[in-house]
Design a protein around this motif. Structure first.
Motif, mmCIF file in Angstrom:
data_model
loop_
_atom_site.group_PDB
_atom_site.id
_atom_site.type_symbol
_atom_site.label_atom_id
_atom_site.label_comp_id
_atom_site.label_asym_id
_atom_site.label_seq_id
_atom_site.Cartn_x
_atom_site.Cartn_y
_atom_site.Cartn_z
ATOM 1 N N GLY A 192 -7.428 55.559 67.156
ATOM 2 C CA GLY A 192 -8.430 56.588 66.883
ATOM 3 C C GLY A 192 -9.767 56.291 67.539
ATOM 4 O O GLY A 192 -10.399 57.182 68.117
ATOM 5 N N GLY A 193 -10.206 55.030 67.475
ATOM 6 C CA GLY A 193 -11.476 54.663 68.099
ATOM 7 C C GLY A 193 -11.437 54.794 69.608
ATOM 8 O O GLY A 193 -12.405 55.237 70.231
ATOM 9 N N GLN A 194 -10.288 54.434 70.215
ATOM 10 C CA GLN A 194 -10.151 54.561 71.667
ATOM 11 C C GLN A 194 -10.135 56.030 72.084
ATOM 12 O O GLN A 194 -10.721 56.410 73.103
ATOM 13 N N ARG A 195 -9.490 56.866 71.277
ATOM 14 C CA ARG A 195 -9.482 58.299 71.587
ATOM 15 C C ARG A 195 -10.889 58.882 71.517
ATOM 16 O O ARG A 195 -11.259 59.735 72.331
ATOM 17 N N GLN A 196 -11.673 58.409 70.530
ATOM 18 C CA GLN A 196 -13.043 58.918 70.448
ATOM 19 C C GLN A 196 -13.865 58.464 71.647
ATOM 20 O O GLN A 196 -14.738 59.199 72.127
ATOM 21 N N ARG A 197 -13.592 57.279 72.161
ATOM 22 C CA ARG A 197 -14.258 56.833 73.393
ATOM 23 C C ARG A 197 -13.898 57.743 74.558
ATOM 24 O O ARG A 197 -14.745 58.032 75.422
ATOM 25 N N ILE A 198 -12.649 58.184 74.609
ATOM 26 C CA ILE A 198 -12.223 59.111 75.669
ATOM 27 C C ILE A 198 -12.957 60.444 75.524
ATOM 28 O O ILE A 198 -13.396 61.045 76.510
ATOM 29 N N CYS A 199 -13.120 60.904 74.282
ATOM 30 C CA CYS A 199 -13.869 62.147 74.051
ATOM 31 C C CYS A 199 -15.327 61.998 74.494
ATOM 32 O O CYS A 199 -15.911 62.932 75.057
ATOM 33 N N ILE A 200 -15.904 60.833 74.246
ATOM 34 C CA ILE A 200 -17.282 60.573 74.690
ATOM 35 C C ILE A 200 -17.347 60.551 76.217
ATOM 36 O O ILE A 200 -18.258 61.115 76.828
ATOM 37 N N ALA A 201 -16.344 59.926 76.843
ATOM 38 C CA ALA A 201 -16.297 59.885 78.307
ATOM 39 C C ALA A 201 -16.182 61.293 78.886
ATOM 40 O O ALA A 201 -16.818 61.624 79.893
ATOM 41 N N ARG A 202 -15.373 62.134 78.236
ATOM 42 C CA ARG A 202 -15.233 63.514 78.704
ATOM 43 C C ARG A 202 -16.557 64.262 78.596
ATOM 44 O O ARG A 202 -16.925 65.050 79.483
ATOM 45 N N ALA A 203 -17.289 64.033 77.507
ATOM 46 C CA ALA A 203 -18.603 64.669 77.361
ATOM 47 C C ALA A 203 -19.571 64.186 78.436
ATOM 48 O O ALA A 203 -20.336 64.974 79.003
ATOM 49 N N LEU A 204 -19.516 62.888 78.743
ATOM 50 C CA LEU A 204 -20.407 62.322 79.762
ATOM 51 C C LEU A 204 -20.044 62.779 81.167
ATOM 52 O O LEU A 204 -20.893 62.761 82.066
ATOM 53 N N ALA A 205 -18.792 63.169 81.366
ATOM 54 C CA ALA A 205 -18.321 63.548 82.706
ATOM 55 C C ALA A 205 -19.125 64.694 83.295
ATOM 56 O O ALA A 205 -19.284 64.792 84.515
ATOM 57 N N ALA A 206 -19.650 65.573 82.431
ATOM 58 C CA ALA A 206 -20.425 66.723 82.917
ATOM 59 C C ALA A 206 -21.877 66.370 83.215
ATOM 60 O O ALA A 206 -22.639 67.219 83.664
ATOM 61 N N GLU A 207 -22.267 65.105 82.954
ATOM 62 C CA GLU A 207 -23.646 64.646 83.138
ATOM 63 C C GLU A 207 -24.628 65.510 82.335
ATOM 64 O O GLU A 207 -25.588 66.069 82.872
ATOM 65 N N PRO A 208 -24.423 65.607 81.012
ATOM 66 C CA PRO A 208 -25.263 66.489 80.188
ATOM 67 C C PRO A 208 -26.615 65.868 79.861
ATOM 68 O O PRO A 208 -26.831 64.667 80.022
ATOM 69 N N ASP A 209 -27.510 66.718 79.375
ATOM 70 C CA ASP A 209 -28.803 66.269 78.859
ATOM 71 C C ASP A 209 -28.748 66.084 77.346
ATOM 72 O O ASP A 209 -29.515 65.304 76.779
ATOM 73 N N VAL A 210 -27.858 66.853 76.693
ATOM 74 C CA VAL A 210 -27.736 66.830 75.235
ATOM 75 C C VAL A 210 -26.270 66.670 74.856
ATOM 76 O O VAL A 210 -25.392 67.299 75.456
ATOM 77 N N ILE A 211 -26.011 65.832 73.852
ATOM 78 C CA ILE A 211 -24.669 65.729 73.277
ATOM 79 C C ILE A 211 -24.766 66.031 71.789
ATOM 80 O O ILE A 211 -25.596 65.453 71.082
ATOM 81 N N VAL A 212 -23.931 66.959 71.325
ATOM 82 C CA VAL A 212 -23.820 67.263 69.901
ATOM 83 C C VAL A 212 -22.660 66.446 69.347
ATOM 84 O O VAL A 212 -21.520 66.607 69.784
#
Length: 346
Positions: free
Chosen positions: A160-180
């Motif tokens: 579960g923790g590794q999957r959440q890291r993947i979700c964080i990586a996916r969010a970072l992939a777009a190079e966002p300014d804000v993460i919810v």
């Protein structure tokens, strides 16, 4: 932490219509979010806390434009996005990404991690060649502290923790300014929660991210946030710097929430504030202060006049009539804060 304002929400409302009757018309509304305002600066974390059903996740989804708003304004990087048509939102979504509560249901079980991370990179045109995409994916895996060769595995092969890291990586992939982060650590074990929180803090410092951290876990919030907004029945009742809010709350609901946080010192006890009654229905919120039906300090004015969220000193905002009187008469200011504790021997 920069003073540059990245996200600004003004008088946000989201009312869900209730259908019923013989003709299937609208017979009422669920006032899920009913006039919420806040802002987040670059590199800052604002935590949104409160009981289940208070509307905090609805605020997050409204900011993300996952459904149309009833009213209010959402400004992202000085650009109003609440009234944008869906077609115009596509480039805006690069600037604001989300990490949901359940990492397993957030990931497509039929896609390998490589393809999951490549999708936002391709969608937003952040790399042109296969080699560039692979290099970006490798860098994302490094950022979330997973081995690069794990990109060839499927989501079900991770914890579960590794999957959440993947979700964080996916969010970072777009190079966002804000993460919810919508309850991003609530489904994880205690030790894994700490790792993910530390990872988010490190990424924020490295990348200058702004975060809207939605949670009911005040122990986690105290560890990682800069400011805290407390929600009750669709409204923000208190908003302050972390130290101000945890050190001296200026709303009875916040006082009760903090008194329920487990004591970190063995043998120590904390004066618990027990709220009576149930949370009123968001279909028919009570008149006056929405918290008066459960507030131990409620008086006549609370049942008639709705308090306004206002500055009670040094950028500490509270919506409580107790703050209008003399300091000597305010029960919130004349006893130990709910974060203080004593030993049994005392």
């Amino acid at each position: 932490m920069s003073g540059q304002r990245i996200l600004e929400v003004s008088d946000l409302k989201k009312h869900f219509p209730i259908r019923g009757g013989l003709m299937g018309g609208t017979v009422g509304n669920v006032y899920a979010v009913d006039g919420v305002s806040f802002h987040i600066n670059k590199g800052e974390t604002l935590s949104l806390v409160g009981e289940s059903g208070c509307g905090k996740s609805t605020v997050g989804k409204s900011v993300l434009r996952l459904f149309p708003l009833t009213s209010g304004q959402v400004v992202l990087n000085n650009q109003r996005i609440d009234d944008m048509p869906a077609a115009s939102l596509r480039p805006i979504r690069k600037q604001i990404q989300v990490v949901f509560q359940d990492p397993f249901s957030s990931l497509n079980p039929r896609m390998r991690v490589r393809d999951i991370l490549a999708e936002p990179i391709k969608n937003f045109g952040l790399a042109k060649t296969r080699a560039d995409i692979d290099e970006r994916i490798g860098q994302l895996m490094d950022k979330v502290r997973l081995p690069r060769d794990a990109v060839n595995r499927w989501p079900h092969e991770f914890s579960g923790g590794q999957r959440q890291r993947i979700c964080i990586a996916r969010a970072l992939a777009a190079e966002p300014d804000v993460i919810v982060c919508d309850e991003a650590v609530s489904a994880l074990d205690v030790s894994v929660k700490a790792q993910i929180v530390n990872l988010l803090q490190d990424l924020q410092e490295e990348l200058g991210l702004a975060m809207l951290f939605i949670s009911h876990d005040l122990a986690i919030v105290e560890h990682m946030t800069h400011r805290v907004a407390v929600m009750y029945l669709g409204k923000i009742v208190e908003l302050a710097d972390r130290k101000q809010l945890f050190g001296q709350p200026r709303h009875p609901y916040t006082e009760a929430l903090l008194s329920a946080v487990p004591v970190p010192v063995p043998g120590a006890v904390r004066e618990r504030v027990v709220l009576t009654g149930d949370v009123p229905s968001p279909i028919r919120p009570p008149p006056g202060c929405r918290f008066h039906t459960r507030c131990p300090y409620a008086f006549d004015r609370c049942r008639k006049d709705e308090p306004v969220l206002r500055d009670v000193g040094e950028g500490h905002f509270s919506a409580c009539h107790l703050n209008d009187g003399a300091v000597a008469d305010n029960p919130l200011l004349n006893k130990l804060p709910p974060t203080a504790f004593r030993t049994e021997a005392a």
